[in-house]
Design an enzyme around this catalytic site. Sequence first.
Site, PDB file in Angstrom:
ATOM      1  N   PRO A 222     -17.066  -0.187  -9.975  1.00 12.11           N
ATOM      2  CA  PRO A 222     -16.574   0.432  -8.732  1.00 12.11           C
ATOM      3  C   PRO A 222     -17.525   1.418  -8.076  1.00 12.11           C
ATOM      4  O   PRO A 222     -17.291   1.817  -6.932  1.00 12.11           O
ATOM      5  CB  PRO A 222     -15.286   1.133  -9.183  1.00 12.11           C
ATOM      6  N   PHE A 223     -18.597   1.814  -8.766  1.00 12.93           N
ATOM      7  CA  PHE A 223     -19.527   2.774  -8.175  1.00 12.93           C
ATOM      8  C   PHE A 223     -20.962   2.289  -8.284  1.00 12.93           C
ATOM      9  O   PHE A 223     -21.899   3.077  -8.384  1.00 12.93           O
ATOM     10  CB  PHE A 223     -19.356   4.147  -8.843  1.00 12.93           C
ATOM     11  N   GLU A 240     -18.609   4.996 -13.287  1.00 15.56           N
ATOM     12  CA  GLU A 240     -18.075   6.358 -13.327  1.00 15.56           C
ATOM     13  C   GLU A 240     -18.296   7.133 -12.037  1.00 15.56           C
ATOM     14  O   GLU A 240     -19.394   7.146 -11.486  1.00 15.56           O
ATOM     15  CB  GLU A 240     -18.696   7.134 -14.498  1.00 15.56           C
ATOM     16  N   LYS A 256     -14.929   8.893 -21.159  1.00 14.97           N
ATOM     17  CA  LYS A 256     -15.249   9.097 -22.572  1.00 14.97           C
ATOM     18  C   LYS A 256     -14.336   8.194 -23.376  1.00 14.97           C
ATOM     19  O   LYS A 256     -13.122   8.358 -23.371  1.00 14.97           O
ATOM     20  CB  LYS A 256     -15.046  10.563 -23.002  1.00 14.97           C
TER      21      LYS A 256
END
Length: 439
Positions: A222-223, A240, A256
């Site tokens: 997504p990034f 992230e 994490k």
Amino acid sequence: MKNSDQPSIFKQKLLHWANQFDVCCFLDSNHYKDQYSAYDFIVATGVNAELKSNYGDAFEKLKTFQKENKQWLFGFFSYDLKNEIEDLHSDNLDKLNFPDLYFFIPAYLIAVKDGKIEVLVGDKDVLDEINDIDRAFLPAKNGAVLPASKIGKNDKRKAKSGLDIKPRLTKDQYLDKVEHLKKHIIRGDIYEINFCQEFFAENAFINPIETFEALNMLSPTPFGGYFKLNDQYILSATPERFLCKRGNKLISQPIKGTARRNIDPIQDHKIKYALKNDLKEQTENVMIVDLVRHDLTKSALKGSVKVDELFGVYSFPQVHQLISTISCDLNPEIHFIDAIKNTFPMGSMTGAPKIKAMELIEEFEVTKRGIYSGSFGCINPNGDFDFNVVIRSILYNKQNNYLSFQVGGAITYHSDAEKEYEECLLKASAILSVLESEI
């Protein structure tokens, strides 16, 4: 406005068109549903103005640059800006040589949302130029294209990829360092530390844009994004988000907790369930959530910091990840760039306590992080922004043909050094596959 191409074809044309400029930034959500993302994908290219700075007063320079240019800004923050924020240093090996901070005002900005194409900056007729790109001249999406003259005739693996990927640390060295870090944990110096290692290739001749396309296809996240700064490249498949601002709200989503995917749907579901309920992974995650809460408090209206989601499990092509979401209301007396500074570097890539963890990172890692575990993204004219975390990313300096990627994970009291090493290889798997190499 000419808009007859399928979105995936237009995206490829747009990226290749943008890549003809010396500087460009491509950000891609890869169709992941995210309430905070403004666009499905966006491309900024060409430079109307730029800011390049190393640590010292880089954040103040960015504040001035933004104040004087209330326009769209695209750029990146290097991990080593920590040296400006705290009394720290970075003396390890660096063959990539990215600046610590770089931002530019694009000459062209094109965004796509739900199939609708918008030219936000620049002449709208540029869409005709992009759509007229002949598909026959676009490369097949099958990875990097390498000049035959750069391939060793007697090396079958090189003949396939042209790259000889090497670890900066041997496995034994990595295991030994993890055990020494655990001694610091036992002594109470730290509770958790993100320890990373570099894999690299010298004399690496890749086609950056085609390598990115192959990575983005194999590992859509997504990034994800592509950043070109002259001869320096970030090819990223990061899952992230570092920090996002929407209105007066700040949002951080640290990762994490990692587990391998399984092709068997039943087994995959069991792995996902086990990750969500794994005490070690939860412990890693909640320590960083507490750290992010603390960092956000520096910029928040009193009492507004909250955990929107704890231990959310999100699935990506190679891994399941444990992701939490923390938010706050930005104190109107705090400049939004100071809010970025107050949370940087991101807790998921440092550890707790943060300053001691960063000191030990410098001591035990042997490569300067630079742009790795930094961030890139954009700021809009209203001061809203969205920045990722530079992980699962290939970094490339075309000038000296040096290619690098780093991987790591959280080391806690309960960490097993062997399992941590295997997790590193898992996180590197998509990159190794794209580069057609192995460790």
